[in-house]
Motif scaffolding. Structure first.
Motif, mmCIF file in Angstrom:
data_model
loop_
_atom_site.group_PDB
_atom_site.id
_atom_site.type_symbol
_atom_site.label_atom_id
_atom_site.label_comp_id
_atom_site.label_asym_id
_atom_site.label_seq_id
_atom_site.Cartn_x
_atom_site.Cartn_y
_atom_site.Cartn_z
ATOM 1 N N PHE A 128 0.845 -1.194 0.000
ATOM 2 C CA PHE A 128 0.000 0.000 0.000
ATOM 3 C C PHE A 128 0.880 1.244 0.000
ATOM 4 N N GLU A 129 0.445 2.262 -0.730
ATOM 5 C CA GLU A 129 1.066 3.572 -0.630
ATOM 6 C C GLU A 129 -0.006 4.582 -0.256
ATOM 7 N N TRP A 130 0.382 5.564 0.535
ATOM 8 C CA TRP A 130 -0.548 6.609 0.966
ATOM 9 C C TRP A 130 -1.019 7.417 -0.238
ATOM 10 N N GLU A 131 -2.331 7.661 -0.298
ATOM 11 C CA GLU A 131 -2.875 8.465 -1.383
ATOM 12 C C GLU A 131 -3.531 9.742 -0.883
ATOM 13 N N GLY A 132 -4.122 9.700 0.284
ATOM 14 C CA GLY A 132 -4.783 10.901 0.782
ATOM 15 C C GLY A 132 -5.349 10.691 2.170
ATOM 16 N N THR A 133 -5.795 11.772 2.755
ATOM 17 C CA THR A 133 -6.347 11.765 4.107
ATOM 18 C C THR A 133 -7.747 12.349 4.085
ATOM 19 N N VAL A 134 -8.659 11.694 4.775
ATOM 20 C CA VAL A 134 -10.022 12.202 4.916
ATOM 21 C C VAL A 134 -10.010 13.252 6.020
ATOM 22 N N ARG A 135 -10.560 14.411 5.735
ATOM 23 C CA ARG A 135 -10.490 15.520 6.691
ATOM 24 C C ARG A 135 -11.608 15.432 7.732
ATOM 25 N N TYR A 136 -11.197 15.519 8.986
ATOM 26 C CA TYR A 136 -12.128 15.561 10.116
ATOM 27 C C TYR A 136 -11.791 16.778 10.977
ATOM 28 N N PRO A 137 -12.766 17.278 11.732
ATOM 29 C CA PRO A 137 -12.482 18.423 12.600
ATOM 30 C C PRO A 137 -11.350 18.115 13.574
ATOM 31 N N SER A 138 -10.511 19.098 13.839
ATOM 32 C CA SER A 138 -9.400 18.932 14.773
ATOM 33 C C SER A 138 -9.642 19.774 16.025
ATOM 34 N N PHE A 139 -8.895 19.464 17.071
ATOM 35 C CA PHE A 139 -8.992 20.224 18.315
ATOM 36 C C PHE A 139 -7.582 20.425 18.868
ATOM 37 N N ARG A 140 -7.445 21.413 19.737
ATOM 38 C CA ARG A 140 -6.147 21.676 20.367
ATOM 39 C C ARG A 140 -6.268 21.490 21.876
ATOM 40 N N PHE A 141 -5.274 20.824 22.434
ATOM 41 C CA PHE A 141 -5.243 20.604 23.877
ATOM 42 C C PHE A 141 -3.786 20.522 24.316
ATOM 43 N N GLY A 142 -3.438 21.312 25.302
ATOM 44 C CA GLY A 142 -2.074 21.291 25.814
ATOM 45 C C GLY A 142 -1.036 21.660 24.775
ATOM 46 N N GLY A 143 -1.427 22.517 23.822
ATOM 47 C CA GLY A 143 -0.500 22.939 22.793
ATOM 48 C C GLY A 143 -0.376 21.971 21.627
ATOM 49 N N LEU A 144 -1.122 20.854 21.678
ATOM 50 C CA LEU A 144 -1.076 19.867 20.607
ATOM 51 C C LEU A 144 -2.388 19.855 19.835
ATOM 52 N N THR A 145 -2.324 19.487 18.552
ATOM 53 C CA THR A 145 -3.515 19.387 17.711
ATOM 54 C C THR A 145 -3.829 17.921 17.459
ATOM 55 N N GLY A 146 -5.106 17.567 17.590
ATOM 56 C CA GLY A 146 -5.510 16.171 17.374
ATOM 57 C C GLY A 146 -6.892 16.067 16.773
ATOM 58 N N GLN A 147 -7.309 14.842 16.490
ATOM 59 C CA GLN A 147 -8.633 14.558 15.945
ATOM 60 C C GLN A 147 -9.211 13.366 16.695
ATOM 61 N N SER A 148 -10.540 13.338 16.828
ATOM 62 C CA SER A 148 -11.177 12.192 17.472
ATOM 63 C C SER A 148 -11.341 11.030 16.499
ATOM 64 N N VAL A 149 -11.336 11.329 15.187
ATOM 65 C CA VAL A 149 -11.462 10.303 14.152
ATOM 66 C C VAL A 149 -10.432 10.577 13.069
ATOM 67 N N SER A 150 -9.800 9.535 12.560
ATOM 68 C CA SER A 150 -8.830 9.663 11.476
ATOM 69 C C SER A 150 -9.259 8.784 10.309
ATOM 70 N N GLY A 151 -8.999 9.244 9.104
ATOM 71 C CA GLY A 151 -9.308 8.460 7.916
ATOM 72 C C GLY A 151 -8.181 8.588 6.903
ATOM 73 N N VAL A 152 -7.704 7.451 6.402
ATOM 74 C CA VAL A 152 -6.591 7.452 5.458
ATOM 75 C C VAL A 152 -6.944 6.564 4.269
ATOM 76 N N CYS A 153 -6.601 7.031 3.069
ATOM 77 C CA CYS A 153 -6.837 6.277 1.848
ATOM 78 C C CYS A 153 -5.496 5.808 1.287
ATOM 79 N N PHE A 154 -5.392 4.512 1.039
ATOM 80 C CA PHE A 154 -4.191 3.914 0.461
ATOM 81 C C PHE A 154 -4.520 3.357 -0.927
ATOM 82 N N ARG A 155 -3.504 3.306 -1.768
ATOM 83 C CA ARG A 155 -3.633 2.686 -3.083
ATOM 84 C C ARG A 155 -2.736 1.456 -3.117
ATOM 85 N N ARG A 156 -3.258 0.362 -3.638
ATOM 86 C CA ARG A 156 -2.431 -0.849 -3.740
ATOM 87 C C ARG A 156 -1.567 -0.798 -4.987
ATOM 88 N N ILE A 157 -0.276 -1.033 -4.797
ATOM 89 C CA ILE A 157 0.650 -1.007 -5.921
ATOM 90 C C ILE A 157 1.327 -2.372 -6.060
#
Length: 228
Positions: free
Chosen positions: A199-228
């Motif tokens: 698999f190679e990375w192709e893109g990321t699904v965008r979800y709302p982010s939040f900041r806490f303690g100076g760090l940025t995070g998301q409650s849900v992550s989505g990644v799209c891979f392409r098979r090569i």
């Protein structure tokens, strides 16, 4: 953990029989993960063929993702949803019938993702393989395989065997960051004899982010891979 989802889907079956508008539990509904997954798939270039693209949904639950692809995405090609839970499959089939989808349009099957064997002609034929929370469930398991590894360590090889060359694998998680998902799935494996391709990375699904303690995070992550 598995038995708790059997109990959930059995309850949903009973409730749906009494109240047809109740369609059961949809993973990550609060994050609109299904809609965001669909939007990402529709944004791919070149675009996916609406008539010939094949979809496989891992851990399909109530089948909601496939219904959305068909009703709002305009995709009419072969679709298969698989789940280890017989109650999940029964619920998805009942909802499909309620929505007017025939079995030739959207199919469902009870199947063990890690231990099951494909029917002849079905392995490696899928243009898009979807995972919305199933990898999360697999990585929570302490079970080991015949080689003594945790079962999650064989998950990538299993998914690779499902996706046709040039096809996509889109995984949605609430337990792993996008970077961690890339570490799990991207590139070549560590000598797993069952792995074909990578698999190679192709893109990321965008979800709302939040900041806490100076760090940025998301409650849900989505990644799209392409098979090569």
């Amino acid at each position: 953990y598995a038995s708790s989802w059997d109990t959930t889907y059995t309850h949903d079956l009973v409730t749906h029989a009494q109240t047809p508008s109740h369609t059961g539990t949809t993973w990550f509904a609060d994050a609109r993960a299904s809609q965001k997954t669909l939007s990402h798939l529709l944004s791919l270039r070149p675009p996916l063929s609406p008539t010939t693209t094949t979809f496989l949904d891992l851990g399909t639950g109530n089948g909601e993702m496939l219904f959305l692809l068909r009703s709002e995405g305009g995709f009419t090609g072969p679709m298969l949803g698989i789940d280890y839970s017989a109650a999940s499959v029964a619920l998805a089939e009942r909802i499909a019938a309620q929505k007017g989808f025939g079995r030739s349009e959207v199919r469902f099957r009870e199947w063990d993702i890690l231990g099951g064997e494909w029917e002849e002609g079905e392995e490696g034929i899928w243009d898009v393989v979807l995972d919305k929370g199933t990898f999360d469930a697999v990585t929570l398991s302490a079970e080991t395989d015949a080689e003594g590894r945790r079962i999650c360590e064989g998950y990538r090889a299993k998914v690779l065997s499902m996706v046709k060359k040039g096809g996509r694998f889109l995984v949605t998680s609430c337990n792993w960051t996008g970077e961690e998902l890339r570490a799990w799935f991207e590139g070549r494996g560590d000598g797993d004899a069952h792995e074909v391709g990578s698999f190679e990375w192709e893109g990321t699904v965008r979800y709302p982010s939040f900041r806490f303690g100076g760090l940025t995070g998301q409650s849900v992550s989505g990644v799209c891979f392409r098979r090569i």
